[in-house]
Design a protein around this motif. Structure first.
Motif, short mmCIF file in Angstrom:
data_model
loop_
_atom_site.label_atom_id
_atom_site.label_comp_id
_atom_site.label_asym_id
_atom_site.label_seq_id
_atom_site.Cartn_x
_atom_site.Cartn_y
_atom_site.Cartn_z
N VAL A 1 -2.98 5.97 -3.67
CA VAL A 1 -3.63 5.48 -2.46
C VAL A 1 -2.59 5.15 -1.40
CG1 VAL A 1 -5.62 4.55 -3.70
CG2 VAL A 1 -3.64 3.10 -3.31
N ASP A 2 -3.02 5.22 -0.13
CA ASP A 2 -2.18 4.77 0.98
C ASP A 2 -2.21 3.26 1.04
OD1 ASP A 2 -1.40 7.27 1.95
OD2 ASP A 2 -3.29 7.52 3.01
N VAL A 3 -1.07 2.69 1.38
CA VAL A 3 -0.98 1.25 1.59
C VAL A 3 -0.69 1.04 3.06
CG1 VAL A 3 0.17 -0.88 0.93
CG2 VAL A 3 -0.12 0.94 -0.74
N GLY A 4 -1.71 0.71 3.84
CA GLY A 4 -1.55 0.57 5.29
C GLY A 4 -1.14 -0.83 5.67
N ALA A 5 -0.66 -0.94 6.91
CA ALA A 5 -0.26 -2.24 7.42
C ALA A 5 -1.46 -3.19 7.49
CB ALA A 5 0.36 -2.09 8.81
N HIS A 6 -2.67 -2.61 7.69
CA HIS A 6 -3.86 -3.46 7.80
C HIS A 6 -4.11 -4.22 6.50
CE1 HIS A 6 -5.31 0.26 5.93
NE2 HIS A 6 -6.24 -0.49 5.38
N GLU A 7 -3.68 -3.62 5.38
CA GLU A 7 -3.90 -4.28 4.09
C GLU A 7 -3.06 -5.53 4.00
OE1 GLU A 7 -3.52 -1.64 0.81
OE2 GLU A 7 -3.55 -3.24 -0.66
N SER A 8 -1.81 -5.45 4.52
CA SER A 8 -0.94 -6.62 4.51
C SER A 8 -1.54 -7.73 5.34
CB SER A 8 0.44 -6.25 5.06
OG SER A 8 1.06 -5.32 4.23
N ALA A 9 -2.06 -7.35 6.52
CA ALA A 9 -2.63 -8.36 7.40
C ALA A 9 -3.85 -8.99 6.77
CB ALA A 9 -2.99 -7.74 8.74
N ALA A 10 -4.64 -8.17 6.06
CA ALA A 10 -5.87 -8.69 5.48
C ALA A 10 -5.61 -9.70 4.38
CB ALA A 10 -6.71 -7.54 4.94
N THR A 11 -4.57 -9.51 3.60
CA THR A 11 -4.29 -10.41 2.50
C THR A 11 -3.37 -11.54 2.92
OG1 THR A 11 -2.40 -9.12 1.82
CG2 THR A 11 -4.50 -8.56 0.82
N ASP A 12 -2.76 -11.45 4.11
CA ASP A 12 -1.82 -12.45 4.59
C ASP A 12 -0.72 -12.68 3.58
OD1 ASP A 12 -1.86 -15.92 5.66
OD2 ASP A 12 -0.82 -14.18 6.49
N GLY A 13 -0.40 -11.69 2.82
CA GLY A 13 0.65 -11.81 1.82
C GLY A 13 1.38 -10.50 1.69
N ILE A 14 1.68 -10.09 0.46
CA ILE A 14 2.39 -8.86 0.22
C ILE A 14 1.41 -7.86 -0.37
CG2 ILE A 14 4.39 -7.84 -0.94
CD1 ILE A 14 5.42 -10.71 -1.30
N GLN B 1 -2.84 -20.80 -1.45
CA GLN B 1 -1.41 -20.60 -1.70
C GLN B 1 -1.17 -19.59 -2.83
OE1 GLN B 1 0.93 -24.18 -2.13
NE2 GLN B 1 -0.35 -25.30 -0.65
N ARG B 2 -2.13 -19.45 -3.73
CA ARG B 2 -1.95 -18.51 -4.84
C ARG B 2 -1.81 -17.08 -4.34
NH1 ARG B 2 -6.61 -20.62 -9.11
NH2 ARG B 2 -6.09 -22.84 -8.98
N SER B 3 -2.62 -16.71 -3.33
CA SER B 3 -2.57 -15.33 -2.83
C SER B 3 -1.28 -15.01 -2.11
CB SER B 3 -3.75 -15.08 -1.89
OG SER B 3 -3.65 -15.89 -0.74
N ARG B 4 -0.52 -16.05 -1.72
CA ARG B 4 0.72 -15.83 -0.96
C ARG B 4 1.95 -15.95 -1.85
NH1 ARG B 4 -0.10 -19.31 4.54
NH2 ARG B 4 1.81 -18.19 5.09
N LEU B 5 1.74 -16.16 -3.14
CA LEU B 5 2.89 -16.28 -4.05
C LEU B 5 3.59 -14.93 -4.21
CD1 LEU B 5 1.78 -18.55 -7.01
CD2 LEU B 5 3.70 -18.95 -5.44
N PRO B 6 4.88 -14.83 -3.96
CA PRO B 6 5.59 -13.57 -4.20
C PRO B 6 5.92 -13.42 -5.68
CG PRO B 6 7.11 -15.19 -3.29
CD PRO B 6 5.76 -15.86 -3.34
N LEU B 7 5.64 -12.25 -6.21
CA LEU B 7 5.94 -11.96 -7.61
C LEU B 7 7.12 -11.00 -7.67
CD1 LEU B 7 2.35 -11.37 -9.07
CD2 LEU B 7 3.51 -13.53 -8.54
N VAL B 8 8.05 -11.26 -8.57
CA VAL B 8 9.24 -10.43 -8.73
C VAL B 8 9.07 -9.59 -10.00
CG1 VAL B 8 11.75 -10.38 -8.98
CG2 VAL B 8 10.66 -12.15 -7.57
N PHE B 9 9.20 -8.26 -9.83
CA PHE B 9 9.00 -7.33 -10.94
C PHE B 9 10.25 -6.49 -11.18
CE2 PHE B 9 4.81 -8.01 -9.15
CZ PHE B 9 3.97 -8.11 -10.25
N SER B 10 10.39 -6.04 -12.41
CA SER B 10 11.28 -4.94 -12.75
C SER B 10 10.39 -3.88 -13.37
CB SER B 10 12.36 -5.38 -13.75
OG SER B 10 13.13 -4.26 -14.16
N GLY B 11 10.13 -2.82 -12.61
CA GLY B 11 9.13 -1.86 -13.05
C GLY B 11 7.77 -2.54 -13.04
N VAL B 12 7.08 -2.54 -14.18
CA VAL B 12 5.79 -3.23 -14.25
C VAL B 12 5.93 -4.55 -14.99
CG1 VAL B 12 4.44 -1.11 -14.11
CG2 VAL B 12 5.18 -1.94 -16.35
#
Length: 474
Positions: free
Chosen positions: A341-354, A430-441
């Motif tokens: 799927v495409d990940v558009g800039a609008h998706e970032s704005a909609a979730t106010d996160g990453i 605040q939960r939706s704005r938490l950044p998660l750090v991954f290595s692969g999955v």
């Protein structure tokens, strides 16, 4: 048109059709008006394509007929102004003036370069340029570019140095389908020196891009420092490497044929069935995934991300819903179905996160700027919970998609992120704005709250750090 247009990064569009497929034309074109088979224009017969930019693919050349009569086919030129170089407006004016002098239509297109994480300015400009050119092409038309033998040599070597596979080493084909028509490179068998000699003999002028002298760019360094020595030792290196590229292209066509069969067996519309992919051997599975991603019109990811898709993502539990993102797209898995799927800039704005995973090279940039204006910083701390010696150099930062798990206590059970957040009583906003750090999955850290056992310190740890998550003022 003249080489001046090629020097300024532009294209020419001709309503002529290749005589069959790219593999079967032998580098010939069919004159759309008279139906005659004719060789592509080259320096001796009145065309020139000089490439003077900082190694960017697609330095387009318009190819005139200077034998005295007008060509039987229509001819027009397209100039793309990226707005990057301070002289971009001068180049545009130069191309327009040249078009007026030759009586050839010059259409000027402008674009704004938007870089995705991990994509260079040159690559972003190339993508934007070809997207505009694709939109200009009418059905059955050919876009002629001025790539020559030296470009092919540089491209093959750069791909080799970057660890490219067979497709990368095949470099640039002389003829390939493009948008609603064809992309044709009629000058690949001609060296730059040969074309420049012809252009000077014809009294042509062109624009030189001064970034050619910038040897911090890989292609310029290769062209100015390495290749002169190589040519001194191996006189015919350009033709020899071009021959190797053709052999690689042959091998890639065979790989594509195998991949097409595998993808057809695994496909459900535009999606793929995970069990069918899992039944393939790992190398064949990667080949099928690479082909499927290209068929979807996306850029093939780098080796590490392709490995993530073909390994951990395919092997994950059906309810894990993992995804791997790069360059504005992502492959995601829902149950036993794989989609791109495409990940558009609008998706970032909609979730106010990453909205998508973004690469973080923390050794080079310890502070990561989040889309919502906050930051995630890795700070050295003698009491920190993270062992820097085992933290992967290349990680990604993303948002929750559901099903994430980690082991926050050494030797303890793996916990779902959902249950940890519920126990923490962290506000839902605040939960939706938490950044998660991954290595692969694999989830390594959740903001500054939890760290997975795989990167936690041990009694022997010498380099310790902690993550600090700051949010923007509300």
């Amino acid at each position: 048109m003249l080489a001046a247009l090629a020097a300024a990064n532009r294209g020419v569009v001709l309503p002529v059709r290749p005589a069959g497929s790219a593999a079967g034309t032998g580098g010939r074109l069919v004159d759309g008006a008279a139906g005659r088979t004719r060789r592509p224009p080259a320096a001796a017969s009145g065309g020139v394509g000089l490439r003077t930019g900082a190694g960017r693919a697609g330095r387009q050349a318009a190819v005139p007929n200077r034998a005295g009569s007008r060509p039987a086919f229509g001819l027009r030129a397209v100039h793309v102004n990226h707005g990057i170089h301070p002289n971009a407006s001068k180049w545009t004016a130069h191309c327009r003036a040249l078009g007026r002098r030759l009586g050839v239509d010059v259409r000027v297109l402008t674009t704004r370069i938007v870089r995705s994480p991990g994509i260079s300015v040159e690559a972003a400009a190339r993508d934007a340029r070809y997207a505009l050119l694709a939109g200009e092409l009418e059905p059955g038309e050919c876009l002629l570019t001025g790539h020559h033998e030296d470009d092919q040599l540089e491209t093959v070597l750069l791909q080799l140095f970057r660890g490219a596979g067979v497709a990368g080493l095949a470099a640039m084909p002389p003829i390939a389908p493009f948008a609603r028509g064809w992309l044709v490179r009629p000058l690949l068998s001609r060296s730059r020196a040969e074309l420049e000699d012809w252009a000077r003999a014809e009294g042509l002028s062109w624009v030189d891009d001064d970034t050619n002298a910038d040897e911090s760019l890989d292609r310029n360094f290769l062209r100015r420092q390495v290749l002169p020595l190589v040519r001194e030792r191996w006189k015919g290196v350009g033709a020899a490497v071009s021959r190797s590229a053709r052999h690689a292209a042959e091998g890639q066509r065979l790989l594509d044929a195998v991949a097409r069969t595998d993808v057809e067996r695994a496909s459900s519309g535009a999606a793929l069935f995970v069990p069918a992919l899992r039944a393939l051997q790992p190398d064949r599975r990667r080949n099928a995934l690479r082909f499927w991603i290209m068929q979807c019109g996306a850029r093939v990811p780098d080796t590490s991300r392709l490995e993530e898709i073909s390994g951990p993502l395919i092997d994950a539990r059906p309810d894990a819903n993992p995804s791997v993102a790069w360059g504005g797209v992502k492959v995601q898995r829902h149950a036993d179905v794989l989609t791109l799927v495409d990940v558009g800039a609008h998706e970032s704005a909609a979730t106010d996160g990453i909205a998508t995973s973004v690469e973080w090279l923390w050794m080079a940039a310890p502070r990561f700027h989040l889309p919502d204006g906050g930051t995630l910083e890795l700070k050295a701390d003698p009491h920190g919970p993270i062992d820097l010696s085992i933290l992967p150099e290349r990680v990604t930062v993303g948002a929750r998609s559901g099903g994430e798990r980690l082991r926050p206590r050494r030797g303890g059970p793996r916990r779902t992120l959902k249950s940890l957040l519920q126990e923490s009583h962290l506000p839902i906003a605040q939960r939706s704005r938490l950044p998660l750090v991954f290595s692969g999955v694999t989830l390594l850290a959740v903001g500054a709250l939890w760290v997975d056992e795989s990167i936690q310190v041990t009694p022997g740890t010498r380099r310790r750090a902690r993550l600090v998550h700051t949010t923007p003022p509300s």
